[in-house]
Enzyme design. Structure first.
Site, short mmCIF file in Angstrom:
data_model
loop_
_atom_site.label_atom_id
_atom_site.label_comp_id
_atom_site.label_asym_id
_atom_site.label_seq_id
_atom_site.Cartn_x
_atom_site.Cartn_y
_atom_site.Cartn_z
CG ASP A 1 7.73 1.70 -4.35
OD1 ASP A 1 7.61 1.45 -5.51
OD2 ASP A 1 7.13 1.95 -3.44
CD GLN B 1 0.21 1.37 -2.77
OE1 GLN B 1 0.67 0.44 -3.27
NE2 GLN B 1 0.33 2.59 -3.41
CE LYS C 1 2.04 -0.81 -6.50
NZ LYS C 1 2.25 0.32 -5.74
#
Ligand code: NAP
Length: 289
Positions: free
Chosen positions: A120, A97, A53
């Site tokens: 997200d 994460q 990422k």
């Protein structure tokens, strides 16, 4: 193989070039898009995801800030860090994460992220925006699947889409995005009897289960668009999806491979979300690529 291959790598490259163009334009106006990525603990797979990422941000002109903490980080320390990032005008997206170490309350952490920075799209605020059709940040994997479906040129209006899997991160948001695009949507799950009876009726099938060969050749209508979200290893350790690719590609009209289908699109849509969030924060009219 009769099905057209839906190339997630090629579509990703195209969308990332557009992200880079938008990032450069925003930066030229004095606002560099910024993403904070928080990694807690030393899970090797998570470290790889975070590295990918961060690299994707670097390649497209998004400033990324990676924060790595030991597994001993407490809930209040993590929440305090998120509060600081929420208040930081140079940060437009915050990503924690998953999975987090077990002593941390993942949902509480997700809910602590400012919805305007929830790239997200996992918070209940973001889920509510999706549910009600309000603008907002959509979960990256299903958003990427929508781009892949659109790339086939199919007009979803009036079509029957079947989603296999109902997780909060993939299946449910996928069904809502398809519904918003005017498809007639059926959601199947582990308690669905005779899955094939549903998938055989579908013009579009999205499979997000995490089990090899969930969708076989005899479960697909000729010409259907098939999107394979699953990530599995076969008995030889080879990466493969939930779809029996060899058999289904003889029947379907278009199909995503694994790897090279949904996978690359997930990070790409994270970048798109970060740009959307930065443009909104900068007061610019967001133009989704
Ligand atoms: P998940 O949370 O485990 O959900 C799996 C879903 O599949 C559940 O809704 C489950 O039903 C359903 N299911 C299980 N067995 C089934 C069966 N025999 N028939 C029909 N439905 C069945 O998984 P997830 O997070 O949604 O992920 C699904 C897969 O996608 C995994 O392989 C994951 O690694 C992959 N994935 C890939 C990406 C990517 O970027 N490519 C991103 C996210 C996920 P119940 O609800 O009834 O249990």
């Amino acid at each position: 193989m009769t099905a057209r291959l839906i190339d997630g790598n090629a579509l990703s490259r195209h969308l990332r070039a557009e992200v880079a163009r938008r990032a450069a334009a925003l930066t030229a106006r004095g606002v560099t898009p910024g993403l904070a990525v928080i990694l807690v603990g030393d899970d090797p797979a998570s470290a790889v995801y975070v590295r990918n990422k961060v690299k994707a941000c670097h390649d497209t002109g998004i400033r990324s800030v990676q924060e790595t903490y030991p597994a001993s980080l407490t809930q209040s320390e993590l929440l305090a860090r998120i509060a600081t990032l929420n208040a930081d005008p140079a940060i437009h997206g915050i990503l924690v994460q998953m999975p987090l170490p077990r002593h941390l309350d993942a949902q509480a952490v997700i809910e602590a992220i400012d919805p305007a920075k929830d790239v997200d799209g996992f918070s209940t605020a973001s889920a509510g925006e999706l549910m009600t059709g309000l603008p907002g940040l959509r979960p990256a994997t299903p958003a990427g699947c929508m781009k892949l479906i659109e790339s086939t040129g199919i007009d979803l209006r009036g079509k029957h889409a079947v989603v296999v899997g109902r997780s909060n991160t993939v299946g449910k948001p996928m069904a809502l995005l398809l519904l918003q695009a005017n498809a007639t949507v059926t959601v199947c799950h582990s308690a669905t009897p005779d899955l094939g009876a549903f998938t055989r009726q579908a013009d579009v099938v999205v499979v997000a289960v995490g089990r090899l060969h969930t969708l076989r050749g005899d479960m697909v209508k000729p010409g259907a668009v098939v999107i394979d979200v699953g990530i599995n290893r076969d008995e030889h350790g080879k990466l493969c999806g939930d779809v029996d690719f060899a058999a289904v590609s003889q029947v379907a009209g278009a199909i995503t491979p694994v790897p090279g289908g949904v996978g690359p699109m997930t990070i790409t849509m994270l970048l798109v979300n970060t740009l959307d969030a930065a443009e909104r924060a900068a007061g610019a009219a967001a133009t989704t690529p």
